[in-house]
Design an enzyme around this catalytic site. Sequence first.
Site, short mmCIF file in Angstrom:
data_model
loop_
_atom_site.label_atom_id
_atom_site.label_comp_id
_atom_site.label_asym_id
_atom_site.label_seq_id
_atom_site.Cartn_x
_atom_site.Cartn_y
_atom_site.Cartn_z
N GLU A 199 0.97 -1.37 -0.25
CA GLU A 199 0.15 0.00 -0.58
C GLU A 199 0.76 1.71 0.05
O GLU A 199 0.45 2.54 -0.39
CB GLU A 199 -0.80 -0.22 1.76
CG GLU A 199 -2.24 -1.23 1.20
CD GLU A 199 -2.95 -1.53 -0.33
OE1 GLU A 199 -2.51 -0.73 -0.47
OE2 GLU A 199 -3.16 -2.32 -0.48
N HIS A 213 1.53 2.23 -3.41
CA HIS A 213 0.75 3.10 -4.01
C HIS A 213 1.23 4.22 -3.68
O HIS A 213 0.74 5.34 -4.40
CB HIS A 213 -0.45 2.63 -3.82
CG HIS A 213 -0.85 1.24 -4.45
ND1 HIS A 213 -1.30 1.53 -6.04
CD2 HIS A 213 -2.25 -0.13 -4.02
CE1 HIS A 213 -1.45 -0.56 -6.29
NE2 HIS A 213 -2.08 -0.91 -5.11
#
Length: 676
Positions: A469, A472
């Site tokens: 994550e 990202h």
Amino acid sequence: MTNPLLENADLPPFSAIKPEHVKPAILQIIADNEAFVESLLKGSAEFTWDTLQLPLDTINDRLSKAWSPVGHMNAVVNSETLRKAYNDCLPLLSEYATKMSQNPRLYQAYKTIADSEAFKTYDEAQKKVIENQLRDFRLAGVTLPEAQKQEYKALKKRLSKLSSQFSDNVLDATMAWTKLITDETALSGLPESAIAASRQLAESKGHDKGWLLTLDFPSYFPVMTYCDNRSLREELYTAFCTRASEQGPGDKKLDNSDIILEILALRHQLANLLDFNNYAEYSLATKMADNCDEVIGFLEELAERSKPQAEQELSELKAYALKTFGAEDLQAWDIGYYAEKLRQARYAISQEELRPWFPAEKAIQGMFAITSRLFGVQFESVADTDTWHGDVRFFNVFRDGEVIGRFYLDLYAREHKRGGAWMDECRVRRKIIDTVQLPVAYLTCNFTPPVGDKPALLTHDEVVTLFHEFGHGLHHMLTQVDYAAVSGINGVAWDAVELPSQFMENWCWEKEALAEISGHYQTGETLPEDKLNKLLAARNFQSAMMMVRQLEFSLFDFRLHKDYKKGVDVQTVLNRVRDQVAVVRPPAFNRFQNSFSHIFAGGYGAGYYSYKWAEVLSADAFSRFEEEGIFNEQTGQSFLNEILAKGGSAEPMTLFMNFRGRKPGIDALLRHSGIA
């Protein structure tokens, strides 16, 4: 009443946002935007970047700033009133988006820019914005006759509502099931951390005694992996894999079966309306893959290369379970349990055993240190930032002493929070006259929270998720593009958007990097050599079985949309894909598809293959670091400059080749996965 969603705040004023603010704010902004566009189009026949794109960026940003915290809070602090306010706005937003993208005068305004002499002088990112806009106008049916435009509008509106309903049903069905265990012997085999967490949960629900189990992943997963009680494993598995189906826990109104059929029918209708043969073709119009055959061929080649090894891995597991435990008939609720036993027998290492070496804070600080070495950025925690929950933290990202991005970090599972892990944008980077609006990200996970006086301790798998994550987030925050539509993750082809996230996972497996992210929560000792060696040896344990499982999901999704026919039996499509690629056959009552939120509520419809596609890109990109040094500064800067900083400002294949010097190949992925 002042409405916090109408204030152009630097960051969202979360504590001030109430459900009653949502609809009035959205209605107001939509009305203002529509009036603005109307007056803009009346004002001129000749448009430029400054007279069209810049003012539109400003009004789009205002809407985004109001809606982003609402959508985020709906996912992380869900309540009945907030959910209603959120759902009431979905058709309004869908209608507004369709109205804008079907406005023929707005389309013509963009065409005049693309056809002008000045367009030739635009930089590559500006050209990409205009080209994407024209493509999206056509994909929204701007050239359709009026009656078909109205049909498109109705389809989009209904699909938006159905997706939200699908997601709500999964959340409600997950929360509808709990089990209070009153005899601790039923939890035999469970790690101490899982038992303590379930006791803490029971106490929080007012139970003086007992241990509470739920279908939230931090509760469900340890039972499936470690619990000796086979009937309890079966009970949890059955509840989990029938969520939001005709036989699942909770109200039968939560059954997603009819919603799935309606979503598929409406998507097919939408694609046909725009002259595509099916929704898969429509989906690929904005992706890196060229056509359906290329996607199917890609997935089938990976399956062909992986399935023989997956079958061998399953045979070994069955033989081990029979020989060691006398377990003859392995069912779906047995696979994870005996796989963990075999992993222990082979490598004497378990995820639970690793937790003490990965306190959340150490993992976070180590992740920051690794990122600093790779990309020359630093991180600083900011106190007293307004957030939606006490667990949430806020950070600034610096380069050369200057703040270039910011993010919220919400790590722990709790009630009324959607499961899974994700990154989303709060603010997008864009240039406003002489200043730059900094990108701000939400990073959300669902890890086991701290228990008692112990800090939160992560499994290595959870550390990998955290890095994923964060990848990202870096893509969003380290962008150097000044135009919102192609800044950060915006404008990035869906099948390339997972490249930075999967790329960052690689450092969780490197000895030098693990020294940064591990440290025993009591002694500070880094992961001992013997445990490190076992962890690395176990990395590709049953990796072919995991590969074919992901390929099963990808092929199911793609075939479901590519070969759609009225009256389709979704279960039959899934069964046929399983015949082709699966090695573990779930029981007939399994309704995995009814909670497959990625494709029915999360934007991955006819695009779930993107995970594997991007894995090929990320493995091949990382192989350059393997060749040149995993902390090679020049290589890190090259990845930053060619991939992260560029956002969606160029075609992903161009960016990849600029970084790698050639087109991607699948060999690095197979090698990293230990598949011959």
